[in-house]
Scaffold this active site. Structure first.
Site, mmCIF file in Angstrom:
data_model
loop_
_atom_site.group_PDB
_atom_site.id
_atom_site.type_symbol
_atom_site.label_atom_id
_atom_site.label_comp_id
_atom_site.label_asym_id
_atom_site.label_seq_id
_atom_site.Cartn_x
_atom_site.Cartn_y
_atom_site.Cartn_z
ATOM 1 N N GLY A 184 52.800 36.980 17.300
ATOM 2 C CA GLY A 184 53.480 35.800 17.866
ATOM 3 C C GLY A 184 54.808 35.514 17.183
ATOM 4 O O GLY A 184 55.271 36.297 16.338
ATOM 5 N N ILE A 225 56.105 32.990 14.983
ATOM 6 C CA ILE A 225 56.201 32.788 13.527
ATOM 7 C C ILE A 225 55.446 33.898 12.799
ATOM 8 O O ILE A 225 55.893 34.403 11.762
ATOM 9 C CB ILE A 225 55.686 31.387 13.130
ATOM 10 C CG1 ILE A 225 56.474 30.314 13.889
ATOM 11 C CG2 ILE A 225 55.810 31.167 11.626
ATOM 12 C CD1 ILE A 225 55.957 28.913 13.723
ATOM 13 N N ASN A 240 44.904 38.461 19.806
ATOM 14 C CA ASN A 240 44.312 38.814 21.110
ATOM 15 C C ASN A 240 45.398 39.011 22.174
ATOM 16 O O ASN A 240 45.080 39.243 23.340
ATOM 17 C CB ASN A 240 43.285 37.766 21.562
ATOM 18 C CG ASN A 240 43.917 36.425 21.861
ATOM 19 O OD1 ASN A 240 45.142 36.273 21.801
ATOM 20 N ND2 ASN A 240 43.091 35.449 22.210
ATOM 21 N N ASN A 256 49.333 35.364 24.121
ATOM 22 C CA ASN A 256 50.670 34.800 24.335
ATOM 23 C C ASN A 256 51.692 35.609 23.533
ATOM 24 O O ASN A 256 52.644 35.062 22.991
ATOM 25 C CB ASN A 256 50.662 33.317 23.911
ATOM 26 C CG ASN A 256 51.931 32.591 24.299
ATOM 27 O OD1 ASN A 256 52.603 32.959 25.272
ATOM 28 N ND2 ASN A 256 52.278 31.570 23.535
ATOM 29 N N ASP A 300 39.757 38.516 18.990
ATOM 30 C CA ASP A 300 39.837 37.070 19.117
ATOM 31 C C ASP A 300 39.221 36.457 17.863
ATOM 32 O O ASP A 300 38.085 36.789 17.506
ATOM 33 C CB ASP A 300 39.028 36.674 20.368
ATOM 34 C CG ASP A 300 39.456 35.337 20.869
ATOM 35 O OD1 ASP A 300 39.477 34.391 20.051
ATOM 36 O OD2 ASP A 300 39.797 35.239 22.061
ATOM 37 N N SER A 302 51.283 21.320 11.144
ATOM 38 C CA SER A 302 52.479 20.850 11.839
ATOM 39 C C SER A 302 52.855 19.463 11.355
ATOM 40 O O SER A 302 51.981 18.650 11.023
ATOM 41 C CB SER A 302 52.162 20.808 13.332
ATOM 42 O OG SER A 302 53.141 20.091 14.023
ATOM 43 N N ALA A 303 54.147 19.182 11.370
ATOM 44 C CA ALA A 303 54.632 17.840 11.019
ATOM 45 C C ALA A 303 54.077 16.788 11.987
ATOM 46 O O ALA A 303 54.121 15.592 11.694
ATOM 47 C CB ALA A 303 56.153 17.824 11.059
ATOM 48 N N TYR A 358 46.581 18.854 20.720
ATOM 49 C CA TYR A 358 47.153 19.889 19.850
ATOM 50 C C TYR A 358 47.301 19.357 18.424
ATOM 51 O O TYR A 358 46.852 19.975 17.450
ATOM 52 C CB TYR A 358 48.524 20.349 20.392
ATOM 53 C CG TYR A 358 49.328 21.108 19.363
ATOM 54 C CD1 TYR A 358 49.026 22.432 19.068
ATOM 55 C CD2 TYR A 358 50.355 20.484 18.649
ATOM 56 C CE1 TYR A 358 49.750 23.110 18.093
ATOM 57 C CE2 TYR A 358 51.076 21.154 17.678
ATOM 58 C CZ TYR A 358 50.766 22.467 17.407
ATOM 59 O OH TYR A 358 51.463 23.132 16.431
ATOM 60 N N LYS A 372 45.241 20.227 14.564
ATOM 61 C CA LYS A 372 45.861 20.525 13.267
ATOM 62 C C LYS A 372 45.318 19.567 12.200
ATOM 63 O O LYS A 372 44.975 19.989 11.088
ATOM 64 C CB LYS A 372 47.390 20.418 13.366
ATOM 65 C CG LYS A 372 48.013 21.465 14.274
ATOM 66 C CD LYS A 372 47.800 22.879 13.745
ATOM 67 C CE LYS A 372 48.319 23.953 14.654
ATOM 68 N NZ LYS A 372 47.949 25.305 14.238
ATOM 69 N N PHE A 395 58.046 21.943 10.322
ATOM 70 C CA PHE A 395 58.899 21.036 11.087
ATOM 71 C C PHE A 395 59.320 21.792 12.362
ATOM 72 O O PHE A 395 58.460 22.210 13.106
ATOM 73 C CB PHE A 395 59.982 20.439 10.178
ATOM 74 C CG PHE A 395 59.330 19.352 9.333
ATOM 75 C CD1 PHE A 395 58.428 19.686 8.311
ATOM 76 C CD2 PHE A 395 59.499 18.012 9.637
ATOM 77 C CE1 PHE A 395 57.735 18.698 7.615
ATOM 78 C CE2 PHE A 395 58.814 17.024 8.940
ATOM 79 C CZ PHE A 395 57.936 17.368 7.930
ATOM 80 N N ASN A 397 59.164 24.793 26.529
ATOM 81 C CA ASN A 397 58.976 23.362 26.275
ATOM 82 C C ASN A 397 59.899 22.892 25.165
ATOM 83 O O ASN A 397 60.298 21.744 25.124
ATOM 84 C CB ASN A 397 57.540 23.086 25.783
ATOM 85 C CG ASN A 397 56.516 23.429 26.830
ATOM 86 O OD1 ASN A 397 56.582 22.921 27.934
ATOM 87 N ND2 ASN A 397 55.579 24.305 26.487
HETATM 88 C C1 WQD Z 1 62.897 18.577 19.816
HETATM 89 C C2 WQD Z 1 63.809 17.477 20.305
HETATM 90 C C3 WQD Z 1 63.006 16.412 22.299
HETATM 91 C C4 WQD Z 1 63.381 19.870 24.947
HETATM 92 C C5 WQD Z 1 57.100 20.207 19.090
HETATM 93 C C6 WQD Z 1 55.671 19.883 18.734
HETATM 94 C C7 WQD Z 1 55.420 20.192 17.292
HETATM 95 C C8 WQD Z 1 55.783 21.617 16.983
HETATM 96 C C9 WQD Z 1 57.158 21.963 17.436
HETATM 97 C C10 WQD Z 1 54.496 23.519 17.854
HETATM 98 C C11 WQD Z 1 63.059 16.228 20.792
HETATM 99 C C12 WQD Z 1 64.313 17.123 22.566
HETATM 100 C C13 WQD Z 1 63.400 19.035 23.847
HETATM 101 C C14 WQD Z 1 64.287 19.621 26.010
HETATM 102 C C15 WQD Z 1 65.187 17.743 24.784
HETATM 103 N N1 WQD Z 1 54.769 22.409 17.551
HETATM 104 N N2 WQD Z 1 64.287 17.990 23.767
HETATM 105 N N3 WQD Z 1 65.148 18.562 25.879
HETATM 106 O O1 WQD Z 1 58.728 17.798 20.127
HETATM 107 O O2 WQD Z 1 59.910 17.923 17.878
HETATM 108 O O3 WQD Z 1 57.957 19.361 18.315
HETATM 109 O O4 WQD Z 1 57.359 21.569 18.800
HETATM 110 O O5 WQD Z 1 54.292 24.513 18.099
HETATM 111 O O6 WQD Z 1 54.092 19.959 17.019
HETATM 112 O O7 WQD Z 1 55.429 18.519 18.978
HETATM 113 O O8 WQD Z 1 60.071 19.869 19.439
HETATM 114 O O9 WQD Z 1 61.721 21.349 20.490
HETATM 115 O O10 WQD Z 1 60.073 20.108 21.956
HETATM 116 O O11 WQD Z 1 61.894 18.833 20.794
HETATM 117 O O12 WQD Z 1 65.975 16.794 24.746
HETATM 118 O O13 WQD Z 1 64.296 20.307 27.039
HETATM 119 O O14 WQD Z 1 64.511 17.961 21.463
HETATM 120 O O15 WQD Z 1 62.944 15.197 23.016
HETATM 121 O O16 WQD Z 1 63.843 15.113 20.445
HETATM 122 P P1 WQD Z 1 59.174 18.609 18.972
HETATM 123 P P2 WQD Z 1 60.922 20.122 20.728
#
Ligand code: WQD
Length: 333
Positions: A10, A12, A32, A35, A58, A124-125, A148, A152, A177, A197
């Site tokens: 993956g 990281i 596995n 992703n 797995d 995770s933070a 999720y 953690k 972070f 995402n």
């Molecule tokens: C960062 C900033 C958004 C997308 C998440 C999980 C955390 C960790 C990392 C996992 C925020 C803004 C984002 C977009 C935007 N997990 N944003 N438009 O939410 O800090 O952390 O990922 O693997 O547990 O919660 O990260 O990158 O989604 O968002 O404006 O299309 O960017 O609102 O302020 P997040 P992120």
């Protein structure tokens, strides 16, 4: 040391395999491939010139976990394998609890059975919830807004209790972070399936013209410019943090933030990406995303003091390497 890396194909995990191999360790990857892609294993070898042992398995399968501990002389485990999409976890909570918590329990149990002391866990933070920044390791954790995050927090509690009951088991809990960027070669990086995402993969896709516009979630937070503030950390710095943790002689449970200690707003990140890579990133402001907090950044004094680890790469390098990987990846796909 011989290190078992679960989820090593993956994002990281693969960067951590590179950092481990470059520090002279041997790596056994258990993944596995749900992703991730087997080609990533070849790419780790391409970068490092070192072979990687790979087991398609797995880590929620107790017989498979037992087999891998029997088959290899494992000195330490770094456990990345898990589901990580926050939104999906709200829709499929059982899959998240089962996959993420059961895997941690089985692997930790195998460590105790086979006398493996070092266990490094990807936390995770998000476990800090909406605490006051900067987040410090000894803060009381607040409820997270999604399953999720709860997987953690639960896994952390399980590891802490196990370490209390088994003094020969020494887990390091690393609270990430916001990992971004890619290996400086551009050979491995983050390649999420479908629409991303997270912010950085979204930015690179917009810059590449694969998505028309970035939606900036919220412009009215009480931050420097109204947009969310995060502690973005280069994935290779994060990877090197795992090497420091697995090599650490610390006894008992240790919990560390893996961040830079510096908050950067969404607009600052977009600006740095644009200036560094000389490319446009069209965006528009939209409503806040449910569950988001205004600011999230780390206090990193503990890991500096205990492990001598420090993030070395700045936001410019994160943007440069993320863009290099996006361009390489686009040629292949
Ligand atoms: C960062 C900033 C958004 C997308 C998440 C999980 C955390 C960790 C990392 C996992 C925020 C803004 C984002 C977009 C935007 N997990 N944003 N438009 O939410 O800090 O952390 O990922 O693997 O547990 O919660 O990260 O990158 O989604 O968002 O404006 O299309 O960017 O609102 O302020 P997040 P992120």
């Amino acid at each position: 040391m011989n290190i078992l890396v679960t989820g090593g194909a993956g994002y990281i995990g693969s960067h951590t395999c590179v950092a481990l191999l470059e520090s002279g360790h041997s790596v056994i990857v258990a993944d596995n491939l749900s992703n991730s892609n087997i080609k990533t294993i070849e790419k780790i070898t391409e970068i490092t010139g070192e072979n990687v042992k790979f087991c398609k398995m797995d880590v929620t399968d107790s017989d498979a976990v037992d087999d891998i501990f029997k088959s290899y002389p494992i000195d330490g485990v770094i456990h990345f394998a898990g589901f990580k999409a926050v939104g999906e976890s709200v829709v499929k909570p059982m899959e998240y609890y089962f996959n993420n918590v059961v895997s941690t329990m089985l692997l930790a149990n195998a460590c105790i059975d086979y006398g493996v002391k070092k266990f490094v866990f990807s936390s995770s933070a998000t476990v800090y919830g909406d605490n006051n920044v900067p987040f410090v390791e000894d803060m009381d954790l607040l409820p997270t807004t999604n399953p999720y995050g709860e997987t953690k927090a639960m896994s952390e509690r399980i590891l802490r209790d196990l370490a209390k009951a088994n003094t020969s088991f020494s887990p390091s809990i690393l609270r990430y972070f916001n990992p971004v960027g890619a290996h400086e070669s551009g050979v491995i990086g983050e390649s999420p399936n479908g629409i991303p995402n997270n912010l950085m993969p979204y930015v690179t896709k917009v810059a590449k013209g694969k998505i028309r516009k970035l939606k900036v979630f919220g412009s009215d937070y009480s931050t420097v410019d109204g947009t969310g503030v995060r502690d973005f950390i280069h994935v290779m710095d994060l990877a090197e943090g795992h090497v420091a943790a697995i090599e650490s002689p610390c006894e008992g449970v240790s919990i560390y933030n893996l961040g830079t200690g510096k908050g950067t707003s969404v607009l600052e990140l977009i600006r740095t990406f644009k200036d560094t890579n000389k490319v446009e990133v069209p965006f528009e402001f939209v409503d806040r995303r449910p569950g988001d907090i205004a600011s999230c950044y780390a206090d990193v004094s503990k890991i500096r003091k205990d492990l001598g680890w420090n993030a070395k790469r700045d936001l410019t390098e994160m943007c440069k390497d993320a863009w290099l990987f996006e361009n390489n990846y686009s040629i292949e796909h």
